[in-house]
Design a protein around this motif. Structure first.
Motif, short mmCIF file in Angstrom:
data_model
loop_
_atom_site.label_atom_id
_atom_site.label_comp_id
_atom_site.label_asym_id
_atom_site.label_seq_id
_atom_site.Cartn_x
_atom_site.Cartn_y
_atom_site.Cartn_z
N LEU A 46 32.09 41.33 45.46
CA LEU A 46 33.17 40.59 46.11
C LEU A 46 32.61 39.38 46.86
CD1 LEU A 46 36.07 40.18 47.01
CD2 LEU A 46 35.68 41.84 48.85
N GLU A 47 31.49 39.55 47.54
CA GLU A 47 30.87 38.43 48.25
C GLU A 47 30.52 37.30 47.28
OE1 GLU A 47 27.54 40.21 50.16
OE2 GLU A 47 28.73 41.11 51.79
N HIS A 61 39.46 36.93 45.65
CA HIS A 61 40.11 38.22 45.41
C HIS A 61 40.94 38.20 44.13
CE1 HIS A 61 39.45 38.44 49.83
NE2 HIS A 61 39.21 39.70 49.56
N LYS A 62 41.42 37.01 43.76
CA LYS A 62 42.38 36.90 42.66
C LYS A 62 41.67 36.67 41.33
CE LYS A 62 46.03 35.25 45.73
NZ LYS A 62 46.95 34.14 46.06
N TYR A 82 52.71 40.29 39.20
CA TYR A 82 51.53 41.14 38.98
C TYR A 82 50.47 40.86 40.04
CZ TYR A 82 47.98 43.78 36.50
OH TYR A 82 47.03 44.71 36.18
N VAL A 83 50.31 39.60 40.41
CA VAL A 83 49.33 39.25 41.44
C VAL A 83 49.71 39.88 42.77
CG1 VAL A 83 48.30 37.34 42.75
CG2 VAL A 83 48.67 37.11 40.29
N ASN A 88 44.02 42.37 45.17
CA ASN A 88 42.56 42.33 45.11
C ASN A 88 42.03 42.11 43.70
OD1 ASN A 88 42.00 42.75 47.92
ND2 ASN A 88 42.66 44.87 47.64
N GLY A 89 42.94 41.87 42.75
CA GLY A 89 42.52 41.53 41.40
C GLY A 89 41.75 42.64 40.70
N TRP A 90 41.06 42.25 39.62
CA TRP A 90 40.12 43.10 38.89
C TRP A 90 40.72 44.46 38.51
CZ3 TRP A 90 36.54 39.79 37.79
CH2 TRP A 90 35.44 40.20 37.04
N THR A 91 41.91 44.45 37.93
CA THR A 91 42.60 45.68 37.56
C THR A 91 42.22 46.11 36.14
OG1 THR A 91 44.42 44.24 36.90
CG2 THR A 91 44.60 45.30 39.05
N ASP A 92 42.62 47.33 35.79
CA ASP A 92 42.38 47.83 34.44
C ASP A 92 43.51 47.35 33.53
OD1 ASP A 92 40.04 49.21 35.05
OD2 ASP A 92 41.16 50.95 35.76
#
Length: 269
Positions: A46-47, A61-62, A82-83, A88-92
């Motif tokens: 994330l950093e 994050h997006k 959806y956003v 925090n994004g990075w979904t399956d």
């Protein structure tokens, strides 16, 4: 930074390629120093994304990517609903290809990659973009073509309005000591996998992608000239496997639409 795709006097779509500058772009244990927990790797990832976002002008994050479970050209559109559901994004996302339009500024779609290219297709008239990770296995399944098809299937994009970008990837220094099992479509590989006098097979992945996009009737094709295996500023699986431990990691390749404020900043420059 990689050049933007220009539409009139505005920079509409921003391409993003991180290289090694922002650190590793996934959470795989092998890519980090020994002993880090998953939570620590996740925090570091994330950093790295936030640092990349600060320089490019988006919220780290997006970040969204497709898991490519289907491997047949399915697509999924990242819209504002959806956003909001996934801040925090990075979904399956099981689909193979992601689509965004200019109504979701600052939302990044892309993939962590090493030697495989990412193909971005952009409809400059309808202001919509599609992206897909194109490993050699997926090139064999015609994924570059399918990325362009996703624009037609989702927005009825016309071929003449589409520009494609092929990200940094392995060059001719990518070799196999035997003919690769993933190369099943002879038409794709008959002149892009070449055996030398020592019996080594050289994989011309860039040419295979380029040829496929041309076959799909795309005339405007932008190819990165970067060979990830030999370029010092990019991670590479092949180079790491052959002893260059500093090349172990994942680059990020993706894109996003700028918001109106960022567009004005670019115009002022």
């Amino acid at each position: 930074m990689i050049k933007n795709l220009r539409l009139g006097n505005l920079f509409e779509l921003q391409l993003v390629e991180s290289g090694k500058l922002y650190g590793n772009m996934n959470t795989a244990k092998a890519m980090f120093e020994e002993g880090l927990s998953f939570e620590q790797r996740e925090k570091k990832f994330l950093e790295n994304r936030l640092a990349l976002g600060r320089d490019y002008g988006f919220d780290g994050h997006k970040f969204f990517l497709a898991s490519q479970v289907d491997k047949r050209g399915t697509w999924f559109e990242i819209d504002n609903d959806y956003v909001m559901e996934n801040p925090n994004g990075w979904t399956d996302i099981n689909q193979d290809i992601l689509v965004i339009n200019d109504k979701t500024p600052g939302v990044v779609i892309g993939h962590p990659v090493a030697d495989c290219p990412v193909v971005i297709a952009y409809d400059k008239r309808k202001k919509v973009a599609a992206i897909g990770h194109c490993s050699a296995e997926l090139v064999d399944k015609k994924m570059p073509m399918l990325v362009v098809d996703a624009l037609y299937n989702s927005y009825r994009s016309s071929d003449e309005d589409i520009t494609t970008y092929v990200s940094a990837c392995a060059g001719l220094s990518w070799t196999y000591d035997k003919y690769p099992k993933w190369a099943k479509d002879e038409k794709i590989w008959n002149d892009t996998i070449v055996q030398d006098e020592n019996g080594i097979f050289h994989i011309d992945l860039k040419s295979a992608v380029f040829k496929q996009l041309q076959e799909r009737n795309v005339d405007d094709i932008i190819m990165s000239e970067i060979d990830t295996i030999v370029h010092p500023d990019f991670y590479s699986n092949s180079a790491a496997y052959n002893g260059q431990k500093d090349k172990l990691g994942r680059n990020f390749a993706g894109c996003f639409f700028r918001n109106s404020v960022e567009k004005e900043k670019v115009m002022i420059k």
